[in-house]
Write a protein that holds these residues in place. Structure first.
Motif, PDB file in Angstrom:
ATOM      1  N   GLY A 173      17.681  20.856 -16.340  1.00 25.39           N
ATOM      2  CA  GLY A 173      18.837  20.897 -15.341  1.00 25.39           C
ATOM      3  C   GLY A 173      19.809  21.163 -14.708  1.00 25.39           C
ATOM      4  O   GLY A 173      21.088  21.577 -14.554  1.00 25.39           O
ATOM      5  N   ARG A 174      21.354  20.121 -15.840  1.00 22.34           N
ATOM      6  CA  ARG A 174      22.187  19.738 -15.390  1.00 22.34           C
ATOM      7  C   ARG A 174      23.216  20.038 -16.501  1.00 22.34           C
ATOM      8  O   ARG A 174      22.857  20.130 -17.915  1.00 22.34           O
ATOM      9  CB  ARG A 174      22.765  18.519 -15.428  1.00 22.34           C
ATOM     10  N   GLU A 175      24.197  20.384 -16.320  1.00 22.33           N
ATOM     11  CA  GLU A 175      24.893  20.559 -17.651  1.00 22.33           C
ATOM     12  C   GLU A 175      24.959  19.351 -18.463  1.00 22.33           C
ATOM     13  O   GLU A 175      25.742  19.400 -19.995  1.00 22.33           O
ATOM     14  CB  GLU A 175      26.411  21.103 -17.422  1.00 22.33           C
ATOM     15  N   TYR A 176      24.916  17.537 -17.820  1.00 22.93           N
ATOM     16  CA  TYR A 176      25.230  16.582 -18.835  1.00 22.93           C
ATOM     17  C   TYR A 176      23.954  16.853 -19.989  1.00 22.93           C
ATOM     18  O   TYR A 176      23.305  16.312 -19.630  1.00 22.93           O
ATOM     19  CB  TYR A 176      25.801  15.286 -18.136  1.00 22.93           C
ATOM     20  N   GLU A 245      12.870  16.280 -12.583  1.00 17.88           N
ATOM     21  CA  GLU A 245      13.792  15.168 -12.345  1.00 17.88           C
ATOM     22  C   GLU A 245      14.712  14.931 -14.080  1.00 17.88           C
ATOM     23  O   GLU A 245      15.858  14.876 -13.992  1.00 17.88           O
ATOM     24  CB  GLU A 245      13.992  13.487 -12.366  1.00 17.88           C
ATOM     25  N   LEU A 246      13.672  14.910 -14.400  1.00 13.65           N
ATOM     26  CA  LEU A 246      14.197  14.964 -15.833  1.00 13.65           C
ATOM     27  C   LEU A 246      13.750  15.999 -17.547  1.00 13.65           C
ATOM     28  O   LEU A 246      12.466  16.439 -17.068  1.00 13.65           O
ATOM     29  CB  LEU A 246      13.616  13.123 -16.942  1.00 13.65           C
ATOM     30  N   SER A 247      14.638  15.856 -18.538  1.00 16.43           N
ATOM     31  CA  SER A 247      13.804  16.805 -19.676  1.00 16.43           C
ATOM     32  C   SER A 247      13.318  16.214 -20.504  1.00 16.43           C
ATOM     33  O   SER A 247      12.638  16.491 -21.550  1.00 16.43           O
ATOM     34  CB  SER A 247      15.112  17.937 -19.979  1.00 16.43           C
TER      35      SER A 247
END
Length: 280
Positions: A173-176, A245-247
């Motif tokens: 869920g982050r752009e990074y 937390e992680l993809s």
């Protein structure tokens, strides 16, 4: 890494100083930062503000020095600066891209202190307004005297190795979108080594041993001090991913690790060390 600005010298001793026309200023407004449009100079000086310079100087606080350059924070709650032919407001995400490195470090350090001052305008104990201390980098409640210091949160970065591979992750869920290492904040009552064990188990569901300290890094983007560790897998390499937390989490050999890393962060330095065969 971003703080490695040698031969320049960063000096963060607290001082109460009056800026001059040639002093540098940082001005943040609505997740934007004012910078010079031209490459000859990125962080503006008060003289670049023209007729607004004197008023801006009267609503600014000394932050730190780099070599003989003094940097000040202009209080956006007291004065509104407008874009000009030479000055522009850029989204703060540009800070990671600023060159040379000392400019990026100056900007993120100023951003960290700006975040501290703006988020502590009122006392958390009694709700009264606060004022900036004249003797140290802090704000003080005008009613009960509660003193508040800049928040610095300890966090760990963990490079986990197993049979010539490194465990790499991607955030959810982050752009990074680049690969990273397992990381997380230290909780109350924990040693840093306990944090390593807990975060690894929580995020990827494996155990580690032979935990070794590597290096630390101030990370103003998240008000943190990042502490890097190397560790070896203990037991099964089967990953059980915390998808909140992680993809992604994957064991990767050096030759398979991408080349799209920068020299800004401790995470990237550790990944590159492994990729270059300097860590087994």
């Amino acid at each position: 890494m971003i703080q490695d600005i040698f031969p320049h010298e960063f000096r963060n001793e607290f001082q109460v100083k009056t800026p001059g026309n040639d002093s540098y200023f940082l001005y943040f407004l609505d997740e934007s930062l004012m910078l010079c449009k031209h490459n000859t100079k990125l962080i503006p000086q008060f003289e670049d503000l023209g007729s607004m310079g004197q008023e801006a100087m009267s609503h600014s606080d000394f932050l730190f020095s780099i070599d003989d350059m003094d940097f000040y924070l202009v209080d956006e709650s007291c004065i509104r600066l407008e874009e000009t032919d030479t000055l522009k407001l850029y989204k703060t995400g540009i800070i990671r891209e600023l060159k040379p490195m000392w400019v990026s470090f100056a900007a993120v350090s100023a951003q960290q202190l700006h975040r501290f001052y703006t988020s502590n305008r009122f006392c958390g104990c009694c709700g009264s307004s606060t004022m900036k201390s004249k003797k140290e980098r802090a704000v003080v409640c005008t009613t009960c005297g509660n003193t508040i210091y800049p928040k610095i949160s300890p966090a760990v970065i963990v490079g986990i190795t197993h049979e010539g591979k490194l465990l790499l992750t991607k955030y959810a869920g982050r752009e990074y979108t680049r690969y990273a290492l397992v990381a997380g904040y230290t909780e109350f009552g924990e040693t840093l080594e306990d944090t390593v064990k807990r975060e690894v188990m929580e995020e990827v569901g494996v155990r580690v041993k032979n935990i070794r300290y590597y290096k630390n890094q101030p990370w103003g983007f998240s008000d943190s001090i990042l502490v890097g560790y190397w560790a070896e897998l203990e037991g099964s390499p089967q990953i059980h991913l915390d998808e909140t937390e992680l993809s992604t989490a994957v064991w990767m050999a050096p030759e398979d690790i991408p080349d799209d890393f920068t020299n800004l962060s401790l995470t990237h330095e550790m990944i590159l060390l492994f990729k270059e065969g300097k860590v087994k």
